[in-house]
Design an enzyme around this catalytic site. Structure first.
Site, PDB file in Angstrom:
ATOM      1  N   GLU A 191       0.855  -1.186   0.000  1.00 58.21           N
ATOM      2  CA  GLU A 191       0.000   0.000   0.000  1.00 58.21           C
ATOM      3  C   GLU A 191       0.892   1.238   0.000  1.00 58.21           C
ATOM      4  O   GLU A 191       1.816   1.359   0.805  1.00 58.21           O
ATOM      5  CB  GLU A 191      -0.910   0.028   1.225  1.00 58.21           C
ATOM      6  CG  GLU A 191      -1.811   1.255   1.256  1.00 58.21           C
ATOM      7  CD  GLU A 191      -2.722   1.299   2.466  1.00 58.21           C
ATOM      8  OE1 GLU A 191      -3.491   2.277   2.596  1.00 58.21           O
ATOM      9  OE2 GLU A 191      -2.667   0.356   3.295  1.00 58.21           O
ATOM     10  N   ASN A 203      -4.668   5.121  -1.770  1.00 59.80           N
ATOM     11  CA  ASN A 203      -5.893   5.623  -1.129  1.00 59.80           C
ATOM     12  C   ASN A 203      -6.516   6.735  -1.955  1.00 59.80           C
ATOM     13  O   ASN A 203      -5.815   7.563  -2.551  1.00 59.80           O
ATOM     14  CB  ASN A 203      -5.579   6.158   0.272  1.00 59.80           C
ATOM     15  CG  ASN A 203      -5.242   5.051   1.241  1.00 59.80           C
ATOM     16  OD1 ASN A 203      -6.119   4.295   1.640  1.00 59.80           O
ATOM     17  ND2 ASN A 203      -3.965   4.937   1.602  1.00 59.80           N
ATOM     18  N   GLU A 241      -8.165   2.324  -3.072  1.00 60.40           N
ATOM     19  CA  GLU A 241      -8.838   2.032  -1.815  1.00 60.40           C
ATOM     20  C   GLU A 241      -9.783   3.171  -1.444  1.00 60.40           C
ATOM     21  O   GLU A 241      -9.394   4.336  -1.432  1.00 60.40           O
ATOM     22  CB  GLU A 241      -7.814   1.839  -0.692  1.00 60.40           C
ATOM     23  CG  GLU A 241      -6.944   0.609  -0.846  1.00 60.40           C
ATOM     24  CD  GLU A 241      -6.071   0.374   0.379  1.00 60.40           C
ATOM     25  OE1 GLU A 241      -6.162   1.178   1.334  1.00 60.40           O
ATOM     26  OE2 GLU A 241      -5.311  -0.615   0.382  1.00 60.40           O
ATOM     27  N   ASP A 287     -11.925  -0.009   2.116  1.00 60.29           N
ATOM     28  CA  ASP A 287     -10.948   0.089   3.206  1.00 60.29           C
ATOM     29  C   ASP A 287     -11.666   0.320   4.534  1.00 60.29           C
ATOM     30  O   ASP A 287     -12.787   0.840   4.587  1.00 60.29           O
ATOM     31  CB  ASP A 287     -10.000   1.258   2.903  1.00 60.29           C
ATOM     32  CG  ASP A 287      -8.780   1.248   3.801  1.00 60.29           C
ATOM     33  OD1 ASP A 287      -8.565   0.243   4.493  1.00 60.29           O
ATOM     34  OD2 ASP A 287      -8.056   2.256   3.801  1.00 60.29           O
ATOM     35  N   GLU A 329      -5.850  -5.425   8.014  1.00 62.46           N
ATOM     36  CA  GLU A 329      -4.830  -4.407   8.277  1.00 62.46           C
ATOM     37  C   GLU A 329      -4.795  -4.092   9.763  1.00 62.46           C
ATOM     38  O   GLU A 329      -5.754  -4.330  10.501  1.00 62.46           O
ATOM     39  CB  GLU A 329      -5.108  -3.143   7.470  1.00 62.46           C
ATOM     40  CG  GLU A 329      -6.442  -2.489   7.762  1.00 62.46           C
ATOM     41  CD  GLU A 329      -6.662  -1.229   6.940  1.00 62.46           C
ATOM     42  OE1 GLU A 329      -5.664  -0.667   6.458  1.00 62.46           O
ATOM     43  OE2 GLU A 329      -7.828  -0.823   6.795  1.00 62.46           O
TER      44      GLU A 329
END
Length: 752
Positions: free
Chosen positions: A528, A587, A619, A649, A706
């Site tokens: 990520e 993101n 995400e 997410d 996560e």
């Protein structure tokens, strides 16, 4: 009926008085305009005098410069050359505008060469004042004198001729007075004014042809009264000039004096004072006629206007000062009512508070807006039942309330706040709904001695700041404004201010946090991309310090796109090195998603860097979906068509609905394990996670956990069927350089 008649008479009498006031006011207004026009014309007249002064000064200085140059040549030459130069003055004068020119020896005898070609021999100037002053070292221009040749007015200009430190003679030139008169005869105020040159004794040195009669002194130009002549003479002796008045044939004249800077002379421009505003006489009459003509119309409309105003005033006051939903004060009415109370310094201590209902938007979504309105009305009733005298409150907007409250100790405020949720649940059962319990969040600002200069709005804003510091905490909370909060606000403001420069300077960099496949031998299957701000003077700035600020200011849109392009650029360099495609997640904020052409812009960047399909993962947080799942659904479909992987997410960190999994065609589901760890029953927690993972697997959705920090969590997730783990248990976020080294060791490159 008599009362109505009396009212009508009073009204019409008032209307007549108003009309007369309008008439008088209109005339006064026009007179004010006339006065301003007079002032403007005064300035214009002063500018005209100044312009004449400048023009005359340039003319005289130019003449003197010419003479100074010739005198310098004569003075620096030998005796024979001096004789030759003196003889050449005739030729020199033919190329100048002087009437005549000549050299005057130290005994005062001169040969003057006229522009007509005549030479005036042995002219005796030894007794002339201008000759004597020039021999004494002065540059002199005389007033107007009668020419002995042409019988016209002329002016002598003389400069000393130096040889070393001694004056050996005088260079003399003669100008026609008309040269200077043409300058002062320039029209002033459309030819209504005129200009003269006067010396310090009041003598007319150069007189305009526009002046009637044959005056030779200032005092002869008209009648001076009440010290006006003394004032004028004082101006002639000063260095700054000014204005004075006098009369000519009964007409008042305005004179502006400007020092010329030569021989103590002054330029005086004169105009009849009535000229400055006489054009407004007709205007005054016209305005009066218009007002009188409008008198009848005004009376006709007066009655209707009065009725309309009485109705509209009541409506406007209600709209401005009353909240339509709860019936309590508006914010403007609170400021109006609180001002006289809080302005009494020293009598009471006042607390300013700001309150809202936490996650009230979701409450409305779950239970409906009518239920939400009932809760707001119930809270307003509770606040209005306050038994403390002088306590005031208002509804600011939506679910936000604010107010002031006298207090002795802060514990009183805390106790009062703690009673509000309890009383609200008792008054309105919907507030304590089992589906979603309403929680209150309140901030207090208690001014200290150095806060006296703060306005009411600023004080309530500080209470709002305090409220925001506890808004993220669980349950109903209250907090007090502190200096630390103020410092945090200032720090946040500095961060927002420096954001653009930091972006341009490349201070935002990408960090990678690897994702590990726990079902595939613990191999790294992707990463990520996370934004980090490395400031030259502040070092690493935590994302928690700047991401929320950027989401509020909208700068997050720019940062999201910047980070996405950085990720694409890194991916391109990674692929160009001969490596196979790697899954990288980036993101995307809610604001970025809502931008026009979001899909097109991100697709264009992806294509520009030639990134393979399904190598990039975008995400989105669940809050984006809850805002508008229809828009999000369409966006996901379009992104997938353009080769993106879409993941949801932080699933579980908010008010997630299982409908999200049913309705949205997402590729990846990320579970926030830190959220589940907030529970006290680990068995129940893991049972929920297991079922969510099983449901995602049945829907063919890959799962990522996560925030995993413990090895026993990894073992549980492996047994529960979770595909990938991301967390400190394996890797912390790392720089691109460190990740490149990690990637070089070998990755599991099977794309989803």
């Amino acid at each position: 009926m008599k009362n109505d008649t009396r009212t009508y008479r009073t009204t019409y009498l008032a209307a007549i008085i108003v009309c007369l006031c309008f008439l008088i006011g209109g005339i006064l207004f026009v007179m004010i305009l006339a006065g301003r026009s007079e002032e403007d014309n005064r300035r214009y007249l002063q500018d005209a005098a100044k312009q004449n002064q400048v023009t005359l000064l340039k003319q005289v200085q130019g003449d003197f410069q010419t003479l100074d140059g010739i005198a310098a040549c004569i003075g620096s030459s030998g005796e024979e050359q001096q004789v030759q130069l003196r003889g050449a003055l005739k030729t020199i004068n033919e190329k100048n505008t002087f009437l005549r020119m000549g050299y005057v020896s130290s005994d005062g005898i001169a040969d003057l060469y006229d522009i007509s070609g005549i030479t005036l021999k042995d002219v005796d100037l030894s007794e002339s004042d201008f000759f004597l002053r020039a021999m004494a070292g002065e540059r002199v221009i005389t007033g107007a004198l009668i020419d002995m040749v042409s019988n016209e007015y002329i002016n002598y200009l003389t400069v000393p001729v130096y040889q070393g430190e001694s004056v050996i003679g005088v260079l003399c030139a003669v100008n026609a007075s008309s040269v200077y008169r043409e300058i002062i005869d320039a029209p002033v105020l459309n030819g209504k004014g005129y200009t003269n040159i006067v010396d310090q004794e009041g003598n007319l040195v150069i007189r305009t042809l526009n002046l009637s009669g044959d005056p030779i002194r200032l005092s002869e130009m008209g009648v001076f009264e009440d010290g006006q002549l003394d004032q004028a003479m004082a101006l002639l002796s000063g260095e700054t000039g000014g204005q004075f008045l006098y009369k000519t044939e009964g007409v008042q004249q305005l004179a502006i004096a400007e020092p010329l800077g030569i021989n103590g002379w002054s330029v005086i421009s004169v105009v009849p004072r009535r000229i400055l505003w006489e054009n407004y006489g007709l205007t005054i009459g016209g305005v009066a006629l218009i007002i009188v003509g409008a008198f009848a119309i005004f009376l006709f409309l007066l009655y209707r206007q009065g009725r309309i105003m009485s109705k509209s005033n009541a409506a406007l006051l209600h709209q401005a000062y009353d909240d339509p939903l709860t019936g309590c004060r508006s914010f403007q009415k609170l400021l109006l009512d609180a001002e006289p109370l809080t302005s009494q310094k020293g009598e009471k201590k006042w607390a300013f508070w700001y309150c809202d209902l936490k996650k009230f938007k979701y409450f409305n979504d779950l239970l409906g807006y009518q239920t939400g309105d009932r809760v707001l009305q119930a809270l307003a009733r509770l606040l209005s039942e306050d038994e403390i005298p002088d306590a005031l409150f208002c509804r600011v907007s939506a679910d936000n309330f604010a107010g002031i409250r006298p207090y002795q100790d802060k514990s009183e405020l805390e106790q009062w706040f703690r009673t509000l949720p309890v009383r609200l649940y008792e008054t309105e059962p919907a507030a304590a709904s089992s589906r979603m319990r309403v929680e209150l969040c309140m901030g207090f600002f208690c001014p200290e001695a150095d806060d006296d200069s703060l306005s009411l709005t600023e004080s309530i804003n500080r209470a709002n700041m305090a409220q925001k510091t506890v808004k993220g905490q669980t349950g109903s909370r209250c907090g007090f404004f502190t200096r630390q909060i103020r410092e945090k606000i200032l720090s946040d403001a500095e961060i927002e201010t420096r954001a653009w420069a930091a972006l341009e300077n490349g201070e935002f960099v990408l960090y990678m946090q690897p994702k590990v496949s726990i079902q595939n031998g613990g191999r790294i299957v992707g990463a990520e991309a996370l934004s980090r701000w490395i400031s030259p003077d502040r070092g690493m700035i935590s994302p928690g310090d700047f991401i929320p600020l950027f989401e509020q200011s909208g700068f997050i849109v720019k940062l999201d796109r910047y980070n996405f392009e950085l990720a694409c650029r890194w991916m391109r360099s990674y692929l160009d090195a001969g490596n196979p495609p790697l899954n990288v997640a980036v993101n995307v904020s809610r604001l970025a998603l809502l931008q026009d052409h979001f899909v097109e812009d991100y697709t264009a960047i992806k294509n520009r860097y030639r990134i393979p399909d399904r190598a990039l993962e975008l995400e989105f947080t669940e809050s984006v979906v809850l805002d508008d799942d229809g828009v999000f659904l369409d966006t996901v479909v379009q992104l997938q068509k353009n080769g993106f992987i879409c993941s949801l997410d932080d699933f579980g960190s908010g008010y997630s609905s299982l409908n999200l999994l049913k309705n949205l065609p997402i590729d990846v589901l990320k579970l926030d394990i830190l959220f589940f760890r907030q529970g006290t029953d680990v068995t129940r927690e893991r049972l929920v996670i297991s079922h969510v993972l099983a449901m995602a697997r049945d829907l063919n959705i890959r799962t990522i956990a996560e925030g995993v920090e413990e090895e026993d969590q990894v073992a549980f997730l492996r047994r529960a069927g979770c595909d990938v783990v991301q967390g400190y248990v394996f890797y912390k976020p790392m720089s691109l350089a460190d990740f490149n080294q990690l990637a070089a060791a070998g990755l599991d490159l099977n794309l989803p």
